[in-house]
Each structure stands twice: as C-alpha cells, then as structure tokens.
Enzyme design. Sequence first.
Site, short mmCIF file in Angstrom:
data_model
loop_
_atom_site.label_atom_id
_atom_site.label_comp_id
_atom_site.label_asym_id
_atom_site.label_seq_id
_atom_site.Cartn_x
_atom_site.Cartn_y
_atom_site.Cartn_z
N HIS A 54 6.91 -24.46 -47.45
CA HIS A 54 6.37 -23.54 -46.42
C HIS A 54 5.93 -24.31 -45.19
CE1 HIS A 54 4.83 -19.69 -45.07
NE2 HIS A 54 3.64 -20.22 -44.81
N HIS A 56 5.49 -23.85 -40.70
CA HIS A 56 5.71 -23.29 -39.36
C HIS A 56 5.69 -24.51 -38.44
CE1 HIS A 56 4.57 -19.59 -41.35
NE2 HIS A 56 3.38 -20.09 -41.63
N ARG A 81 -6.41 -18.00 -35.60
CA ARG A 81 -5.15 -17.31 -35.33
C ARG A 81 -5.05 -16.92 -33.85
NH1 ARG A 81 -2.71 -11.78 -38.00
NH2 ARG A 81 -4.14 -10.86 -36.50
N TYR A 120 9.21 -17.66 -37.45
CA TYR A 120 8.90 -16.32 -36.94
C TYR A 120 8.83 -16.18 -35.44
CZ TYR A 120 3.88 -17.75 -37.06
OH TYR A 120 2.68 -18.37 -36.89
N HIS A 207 7.13 -11.14 -43.28
CA HIS A 207 5.99 -12.03 -43.02
C HIS A 207 4.84 -11.85 -43.99
CE1 HIS A 207 2.25 -13.45 -41.10
NE2 HIS A 207 3.02 -14.37 -40.56
N ARG A 210 0.77 -7.23 -44.18
CA ARG A 210 0.12 -6.81 -42.93
C ARG A 210 1.14 -6.54 -41.83
NH1 ARG A 210 -2.08 -11.31 -40.88
NH2 ARG A 210 -1.86 -12.62 -42.72
N HIS A 232 4.00 -14.27 -47.15
CA HIS A 232 2.57 -14.59 -47.27
C HIS A 232 1.89 -13.46 -48.03
CE1 HIS A 232 3.15 -16.55 -43.13
NE2 HIS A 232 2.66 -17.53 -43.83
N HIS A 269 0.53 -18.68 -50.65
CA HIS A 269 -0.93 -18.66 -50.83
C HIS A 269 -1.34 -18.03 -52.16
CE1 HIS A 269 -1.09 -20.20 -46.84
NE2 HIS A 269 -0.66 -19.09 -46.28
N ASP A 320 2.61 -25.71 -44.43
CA ASP A 320 2.18 -24.54 -43.67
C ASP A 320 1.83 -24.82 -42.20
OD1 ASP A 320 1.42 -22.00 -43.00
OD2 ASP A 320 -0.26 -21.83 -44.39
C1 NGQ Z 1 1.28 -17.63 -39.77
N1 NGQ Z 1 -0.70 -18.29 -40.90
O1 NGQ Z 1 2.27 -16.92 -39.98
O2 NGQ Z 1 1.35 -18.71 -39.18
C2 NGQ Z 1 -0.05 -17.16 -40.30
C3 NGQ Z 1 -0.88 -16.59 -39.20
C4 NGQ Z 1 -0.48 -14.13 -39.21
C5 NGQ Z 1 -1.23 -18.22 -42.12
N2 NGQ Z 1 -1.15 -17.11 -42.76
C6 NGQ Z 1 -0.25 -15.42 -38.49
N3 NGQ Z 1 -1.84 -19.26 -42.63
O3 NGQ Z 1 -0.97 -14.11 -40.32
O4 NGQ Z 1 -0.14 -13.08 -38.64
ZN ZN Z 2 2.30 -19.65 -43.33
#
Ligand code: NGQ
Ligand code: ZN
Length: 454
Positions: A54, A56, A81, A120, A207, A210, A232, A269, A320
Amino acid sequence: MRHLWAEQALTDRGWEKNVQVTIGDDGVIAAVESDCLAKGQRCGILLPSPTNLHSHAFQRALAGMTETRGQDPRDSFWTWRKLMYRFLDHLTPDDIEAITGFVQMEMLEAGYAAVCEFHYVHHQAGGIAYEDIGELSNRIVAATAETGIGLTLLPVLYEHGGCDGRALGPGQIRFGNTPGRFQKLFEAADKALGFLPGDSRLGVAPHSLRAVSQEGLTFATGLAPKAPLHMHIAEQTAEIEEIQAAWGKRPMEWLLENHEVDSRWCLIHSTHMEPHETEKLARSGAVAGLCPITESSLGDGIFDGVRYLSNGGKFGIGSDSNIRISLSEELRTLEYSQRLRDRGRAVLATAEKSTGRVLLDGAVQGGAQAGQRNAGVLKAGMIADLFALDASAVDLLGKEGDALLDSYIFAGDDRMITDVWSAGRHLVKEGRHIKHDALVARYKKTMQSLRDRV
Ligand code: NGQ
Ligand code: ZN
C-alpha cells in the site's frame, strides 16, 4: 540463466546453507539447491522479498511537514488530511513522476521488490480531466520503468466526500470519477502497463466506504473479476461511526455481510474491529493491509494482531503515507504496538517460529497475494523477488536461522541490506539502487521547485 550463491538462505524447505539459486531470463527462479560450491554472484543471507502492499507515492514529498499544530484545537488524522489535500493541489505530472521514482528507489533500498500503488490523483488541480485520462497513471508507469520495481497498479474509484453522498470537497476534486469515467481510466491504466515487464499487474481500488457508493463498490468489484481489490477500511473511529449511522453496521461488518470477501481482497488498515469482525476477516482468506508506521504517524489505533494471527489471518505491510520507508521498522512497529498494548513480549511469535520469522513470513506471503505476484517463497517456479543481508554485519555475524531475522528486525535496520532483485532484475547493489544518484538529483530539484511554488 544467472546464478546467485548465498551463505544462508530461507527457502521453502527452511533455512539452508551454501545455497545456489538459478534465475531464468524470464525473472523466474529455475532451481534452488543447497550445499553447493560458490558460483556466480555471492551474497550473505538471502531472503524472499515482500511486496509493499500500500503506497500513495506523492505523499512522500510531505514527510516531516505535518508535525506542527495547526489552528485546529486538536491535531488529528483529519487535520493532516486537510494539509495533504492542500499540498496535493500544487503537484504537476512531472512532480508526481519525480516523487514516485524517488520513493520507489527508497522502497527497493529498504528491501521491497514490488509495490501496490493505490493511485487516486487522476485530474488537474480544479478537477479538470487531462486530455489523456491516463496521464498520471502514465507518470507512475514511467517512474516504475526507471526504477524497475515490480508494480501492481491500483486505479482508485473515488466518488464523493462522505457516505451520505455529499459532493467532493475542494481538496478531493482531483480524485473524482463516476463509474463510467473510472472504466475509461482503468482501460488507460491497463494500456500504460503494457510498457512495463510482464510481472506488472492491474487491480481495482474502491477508495473506502466513505468515498464510494454501494453501487460504485459493486461496479468496481465487477470490473475485472479476478484482479486484486484493495480498499481502505476501519482506520478511524469517526469512519466507524459515520458508516454505522448511515448503513446500520460497522464498516467491516457491512462489507463481510454484503460482499464475497475472499483472497482477491486486501483490506487496508482494518484497525478498528470487534472480535467477531477480526475472526471473520481472518477466516475470509483476504489480506489485512497493515501500515504500522503510517498508522502510528496518523494516530489511527492498534490492530488486533494477536487475535487475527491466532485465527489464521493473512497480513502484509504497506508504507502508505511514505513518511518513512523502512521494512524492518514497519515489522518492528507492528510487534511493538502489540507489546505496548498487552504488556507482553514476543507477542506474535509461535511455538515453531520466532517473532522475526512470523513477521517476515507474513509480510512476504501476504504481500505477494495482495499484489498478485507469484512470489513470497524462495523456490523454483516463483518470481525472483529476493533481498540479501550482509552476513558480516555486527548483529548478524555468526548467527543462524530465525535469529538472523530477529536481529535484522529488532536490532538492525535497512543498512544491513546489500542487494535486491525484483523479478530477477538486480536493482540494489551494495545497498544502493543502480540509479540512486540520478533519482535523488531529480527529486531534489522537484522539491526545490515545489518550495518555490507552494
Ligand atoms: C489517503 N489516507 O487515501 O491517502 C487517505 C486519506 C481519505 C489514509 N487513509 C484520504 N491514511 O481518506 O480520503
Ligand atoms: Zn492509504
């Protein structure tokens, strides 16, 4: 055909000495024999190398820049974030390519042979699509062609700003796609991967619960029925509450009841689970994608590793947010989080395997499954994803078997790594990536220009 020879190696038969590994021109291991005379490239301790499941990549450029308190009364994942979204708006395709190349180099130097890029950011700042919807996928692929790391590319479906279907926030419009446009992106990513060696793979990443609708999630799972599926889940308690309020179930509960979660799935996670969720996930055959350094950095919480592993659960490791690239530290952090919570020692060890052995075995097997690489074991027929440790390092000298892994993970660090091969490509030699200087120079230039722009 090439030959490697190692003083000690962890093969599918266990620890062996004077091991000769033959690698075919296709990057696949042709033979593994022990008690051989030294021939070809020599190394100290040869191990199967994991896939970093994982990443980004672009977030690497933010490392060290989110450790102060902002205006919010409490700094948290959600304030981090906001900063991450704000930073992201400045990134050009060139920046993303340079950052990706640099962080992939660091991953290789840390012992990972491959990476699952959870990709993403697809559109321009302001949300306008690039002329080629695959522009930023092409950039990830271009960086990968440069570093040689094995790639499982995971184009991400991101539809809305929360599970009530609210519109994307200003920081999120570079991610947004409808299922229809996502299909085009998926096809573009598939085409881009044609420029890489045959061990690259394509998967799909809704993603999070959410960010995708229930229909979007069903669409994503059906797009390529055998491809890896990463998502996630259950990272933050606010997310648990949001899903529970909207859908009447906890996120993991809902997913396990509404989708056929099996070995295709990698659930990133999986931090906040009730015991019944942990047990059900463990039995599903899916991989829990743990990111111990990032989860510590973001204050997520502690994964229930003891219950999960004792129920046969599979896990792998992801870097991550890429705040720090270190395989040994990820593994150590995972075990130490359990020790701190349970006030015990050697918590993940079993009667047969030491802690270090459990951690490395889990990470290589879970990583291979999550990235759909036929790797994770040192044996004929598997992709040659391998790394070697320096047998003369002070903490390894004279040691044998699992004690080598315990010393590497708990007493040593990535400086013990001498060589890394990804599908037989010899990319790290004497601890450095073969293009180290050029990749660092390009990254520095990018960071300087970003500082001027941000
Ligand atoms: C991400 N990071 O996709 O990079 C997310 C934040 C979100 C983590 N979940 C962005 N650690 O959750 O929308
Ligand atoms: Zn992530």
